[in-house]
Design an enzyme around this catalytic site. Structure first.
Site, mmCIF file in Angstrom:
data_model
loop_
_atom_site.group_PDB
_atom_site.id
_atom_site.type_symbol
_atom_site.label_atom_id
_atom_site.label_comp_id
_atom_site.label_asym_id
_atom_site.label_seq_id
_atom_site.Cartn_x
_atom_site.Cartn_y
_atom_site.Cartn_z
ATOM 1 N N LYS A 45 11.225 9.558 -16.765
ATOM 2 C CA LYS A 45 10.383 9.011 -17.841
ATOM 3 C C LYS A 45 10.043 7.564 -17.528
ATOM 4 C CE LYS A 45 13.624 6.100 -19.814
ATOM 5 N NZ LYS A 45 13.532 4.638 -19.796
ATOM 6 N N ASP A 94 18.660 8.165 -24.386
ATOM 7 C CA ASP A 94 17.445 8.768 -23.816
ATOM 8 C C ASP A 94 17.535 10.296 -23.722
ATOM 9 O OD1 ASP A 94 16.152 6.370 -23.432
ATOM 10 O OD2 ASP A 94 16.775 6.158 -21.337
HETATM 11 O O1 C5P Z 1 22.743 5.253 -24.666
HETATM 12 P P1 C5P Z 1 22.876 4.721 -23.278
HETATM 13 O O2 C5P Z 1 24.245 4.976 -22.703
HETATM 14 O O3 C5P Z 1 21.778 5.132 -22.365
HETATM 15 O O4 C5P Z 1 22.726 3.145 -23.426
HETATM 16 C C1 C5P Z 1 23.246 2.262 -22.494
HETATM 17 C C2 C5P Z 1 23.493 0.916 -23.150
HETATM 18 O O5 C5P Z 1 22.234 0.306 -23.491
HETATM 19 C C3 C5P Z 1 24.239 0.970 -24.470
HETATM 20 O O6 C5P Z 1 25.615 0.945 -24.249
HETATM 21 C C4 C5P Z 1 23.759 -0.272 -25.174
HETATM 22 O O7 C5P Z 1 24.460 -1.398 -24.692
HETATM 23 C C5 C5P Z 1 22.328 -0.415 -24.701
HETATM 24 N N1 C5P Z 1 21.358 0.128 -25.669
HETATM 25 C C6 C5P Z 1 21.088 -0.561 -26.841
HETATM 26 N N2 C5P Z 1 20.184 -0.055 -27.740
HETATM 27 C C7 C5P Z 1 19.532 1.110 -27.478
HETATM 28 C C8 C5P Z 1 19.764 1.818 -26.280
HETATM 29 C C9 C5P Z 1 20.694 1.294 -25.395
HETATM 30 O O8 C5P Z 1 21.662 -1.622 -27.094
HETATM 31 N N3 C5P Z 1 18.665 1.566 -28.390
#
Ligand code: C5P
Length: 295
Positions: free
Chosen positions: A11, A137
């Site tokens: 993406k 995601d």
């Molecule tokens: O959800 P994912 O593991 O992909 O996200 C990685 C990191 O990105 C999270 O631990 C967070 O620190 C940050 N993040 C965030 N807000 C979001 C998506 C991700 O702060 N909406």
């Protein structure tokens, strides 16, 4: 039982605004996802026993507990109560730590494959809960649509009926970027969230996409993480310069997600392929390619 092989597409974020910081440490987003035809290939095969085995052709992918494909499989087996062993094979084509959703898409492909293979598939709600637990995601990839708004953590998906196919060039420098670090920096004073009224720019971009108005689309691309990333990883500015040179003036390359990859919207497949070739010739250590909307 035989296995199932599915594509796990990449993406990009055509729009990504940060609305506020949440008490859970995440950030409230408004993002416009586009799925690409650039894809990994995930094969899931139920086998006897209870072990989840993982094999991959790329050394970039972690083999430990941080591997999202294996975590997705374990989460699914736990939620569904299906007692089986699994063999997962991954052919990696999406660059890692690039803001193109590779790991999340692999996890979503594992969930989707297991949902088709399981004797008793999970109810839709439980599948979505599984996806959310794996990363912000993952629900977009599970939704199976080419374009969608992402709200909340980016995991509240509203599919968008956009009958357009865009062409892109993407480029990824030899630089890994840590997503948590980028979001943390965004919460610091001065690094901060955008002050634009939320949604106004996004609506303009949507109108431009509906009209296939290329200058309008390029002008509407936005990523609130970009300035923070450019400050910490100056190579990203260089990638934007190299991509702009390869595509042409006013092509307005943008960082995807938290980076390190950069993409630009091109007018045709030929323009995207020629631009990717120019980027690879200019910087042989980087990866670059042409990709269309993944329909
Ligand atoms: O959800 P994912 O593991 O992909 O996200 C990685 C990191 O990105 C999270 O631990 C967070 O620190 C940050 N993040 C965030 N807000 C979001 C998506 C991700 O702060 N909406």
């Amino acid at each position: 039982m035989s296995g199932l092989t599915l594509p796990a597409r990449a993406k990009i974020n055509l729009y990504l605004d940060i609305l506020k910081r949440r008490p859970d440490g995440y950030h409230e987003l408004l993002t416009l996802f586009e799925r690409l035809d650039l894809a990994d290939e995930v094969t899931v095969e139920p086998v006897s026993g209870r072990e989840v085995a993982f094999a991959c052709d790329s050394p970039e992918v972690p083999r430990d507990a941080s591997n999202l494909a294996v975590r997705a499989a374990r989460a699914y087996l736990k939620a569904s109560g299906w007692r089986t062993g699994l063999k997962i094979r991954l052919v990696k084509r999406i660059p890692a730590a690039a803001g193109m959703g590779g790991g999340s898409s692999d996890a979503a492909a594992v969930l989707t494959a297991l949902q088709r293979l399981a004797p008793r598939p999970l109810p839709e709600k439980a599948l979505l809960a599984c996806a959310r637990g794996l990363g912000a995601d993952v629900p977009f990839f599970v939704s199976g649509v080419p374009f969608a708004w992402g709200r909340g953590r980016g995991d509240e998906i509203e599919p968008l009926d956009l009958p357009v196919t865009l062409w892109h060039v993407w480029a990824r420098p030899d630089c890994d970027i840590s997503t948590p670090e980028v979001y943390r920096a965004c919460a610091e004073p001065g690094g901060g969230p955008s002050l634009r009224p939320p949604g106004a720019g996004a609506q303009l971009l949507l109108r431009a996409l509906e009209a296939l108005d290329l200058p309008g689309i390029r002008g509407g691309l936005f990523n609130a993480l970009e300035s923070v990333v450019e400050e910490r990883y100056p190579v990203v500015r260089e990638v934007k310069t190299v991509v702009e040179k390869a595509v042409g003036p006013l092509s307005r390359p943008l960082l995807s997600g938290s980076g390190s990859s950069v993409f630009a919207v091109c007018g045709s497949r030929a323009q995207a392929e020629a631009a990717a070739e120019r980027v690879r010739a200019a910087r042989p250590g980087w990866r670059a390619g042409a990709a269309a909307t993944g329909r």
